[in-house]
Design an enzyme around this catalytic site. Sequence first.
Site, short mmCIF file in Angstrom:
data_model
loop_
_atom_site.label_atom_id
_atom_site.label_comp_id
_atom_site.label_asym_id
_atom_site.label_seq_id
_atom_site.Cartn_x
_atom_site.Cartn_y
_atom_site.Cartn_z
CG HIS A 18 -5.80 -2.01 -2.67
ND1 HIS A 18 -5.76 -1.81 -4.02
CD2 HIS A 18 -6.22 -3.29 -2.49
CE1 HIS A 18 -6.14 -2.92 -4.64
NE2 HIS A 18 -6.42 -3.84 -3.73
CE LYS A 67 -2.76 -0.01 -6.19
NZ LYS A 67 -3.89 -0.77 -5.58
CD GLN A 84 11.36 3.71 0.52
OE1 GLN A 84 12.34 3.26 -0.03
NE2 GLN A 84 11.27 4.99 0.81
#
Length: 167
Positions: A18, A67, A84
């Site tokens: 997400h 997150k 990444q």
Amino acid sequence: MEMYIGEGFEGNGVNASHINIMIGPRDGVVGQAFSSSLASPSQGHCPFMVVVKPNVPTKPMTLYVNKAEISGELHGNATWGASQAAIAKAVAEALLEGILPPEAEDQWCIVTANWVNPACDNLDEVYGNNYRACRQAIHAAMNRLPNRSQLADALPQLANPFYTPRA
């Protein structure tokens, strides 16, 4: 000053991705968020520059904000490695393919907030899901999606991976 905001979700289970994304000029609110986030790490959340490879950051300059607090070696590799790399590829392709305007290369920046589940178990799935979610988020941001009709069509199917209302 323009600010583009998008969201992308891809995959199922522990390797799903997400991504929330802000895109815009460095001298605007996105640039302020970029510099504030980079200069203000918190316990378990250390924003970092997204690179194609060491010493080659993607363009526009992109900040990765995790997150989920890093919890173990596999989760760290999934976040700092697979996720990444996926973000770097999606951003660079968006610039090279003209999804982002030419001025984005050196005058804009991007802030991404990325969910990588601490229980993830497959780096290749994490990579693929993050790549597709980031592409989706960039597309949504630059096209200002969803539009009103998409909202109206989606509302009767209200759901997310953690909860679906019964009625």
